[in-house]
Write an enzyme that holds these catalytic residues in place. Sequence first.
Site, PDB file in Angstrom:
ATOM      1  CG  ASP A  20      -9.930   8.674  46.849  1.00  0.00           C
ATOM      2  OD1 ASP A  20      -9.050   9.092  46.091  1.00  0.00           O
ATOM      3  OD2 ASP A  20     -10.864   7.925  46.477  1.00  0.00           O
ATOM      4  CG  ASP A  22     -12.400  10.502  40.884  1.00  0.00           C
ATOM      5  OD1 ASP A  22     -13.419  11.030  40.447  1.00  0.00           O
ATOM      6  OD2 ASP A  22     -11.244  10.940  40.678  1.00  0.00           O
ATOM      7  CG  ASP A 182     -12.215   4.431  45.877  1.00  0.00           C
ATOM      8  OD1 ASP A 182     -11.233   5.205  45.955  1.00  0.00           O
ATOM      9  OD2 ASP A 182     -12.705   4.074  44.800  1.00  0.00           O
TER      10      ASP A 182
HETATM   11  O1  LIG Z   1      -8.448  10.149  39.037  1.00  0.00           O
HETATM   12  C1  LIG Z   1      -8.171   9.014  39.500  1.00  0.00           C
HETATM   13  O2  LIG Z   1      -7.447   8.204  38.932  1.00  0.00           O
HETATM   14  C2  LIG Z   1      -8.782   8.576  40.803  1.00  0.00           C
HETATM   15  O3  LIG Z   1      -8.906   9.609  41.702  1.00  0.00           O
HETATM   16  P1  LIG Z   1      -9.016   9.313  43.278  1.00  0.00           P
HETATM   17  O4  LIG Z   1      -7.598   9.348  43.779  1.00  0.00           O
HETATM   18  O5  LIG Z   1      -9.859  10.463  43.776  1.00  0.00           O
HETATM   19  O6  LIG Z   1      -9.680   7.998  43.473  1.00  0.00           O
HETATM   20 MG   LIG Z   2     -10.674   6.730  44.708  1.00  0.00          MG
END
Ligand SMILES: O=C(O)COP(=O)(O)O
Ligand SMILES: [Mg+2]
Length: 227
Positions: A20, A22, A182
């Site tokens: 992942d 963010d 996360d």
């Molecule tokens: O943009 C988002 O809502 C979160 O992105 P992610 O899946 O990398 O945590």
């Molecule tokens: Mg994430």
Amino acid sequence: MQLNLPASSQALELDAVMVDLDGTMVNTLGDFAEALNRMLADLQLPPIAPQAIEHMVGKGSEHLIRSVLAHVGAQDVEGAYPRAWQRYEHHYLAINGQFADVYPGVREGLEALKARGLRLACLTNKPLSFTRPLLAAKGLDGFFDQVFGGDSFERKKPDPMPLLKTCEALGSQPARTLMVGDSSNDAQAAQAAGCPVVLMTYGYNHGQPITAVAAQAHLDSLAQLAG
Ligand SMILES: O=C(O)COP(=O)(O)O
Ligand SMILES: [Mg+2]
């Protein structure tokens, strides 16, 4: 190959890993705050605090923008949405990565996984047009055989579809493909797809403790995968 998880007697038999973005590889809260507050200023709406944004991240940009508009008291969220998205996209692309940092241990962890011959994919709910320049700006793009965003498939995490499609692209069975994330979105998607999952403790989980979400392991640093 076998991956031994810290603080666990469990060893995972893996061919590939999906990571992942963010809250797992990059702390992007500063970017979100900057782009969203520039968007709100354009719409003549009040600003939002980063702590409030943190609880709204994880289900993609459309969900994030709607949540932010509702939070600041926009009269007509659906009416404001098209222009909000257009301003947000403009500002995000202009500042992408400038207010964001790679978490400690990420490069070491990715290097260790690569050195063991595992195929790697970045799988995020972030739009692909935001994802590719961010990975490049942070020097992380070279690690990944595949990169998929929240708009790469018909559905986003927590739906299992993006994980199943990514396993297909990696040529790896779900049971032999680890999801590293996360949030509960990553964990739910992994469970439904039949993938093992490890969760980072420093990311964004809608304001809920991530240790309450079931996973093969909860890690404080991706470097712990190097052990
Ligand atoms: O943009 C988002 O809502 C979160 O992105 P992610 O899946 O990398 O945590
Ligand atoms: Mg994430």
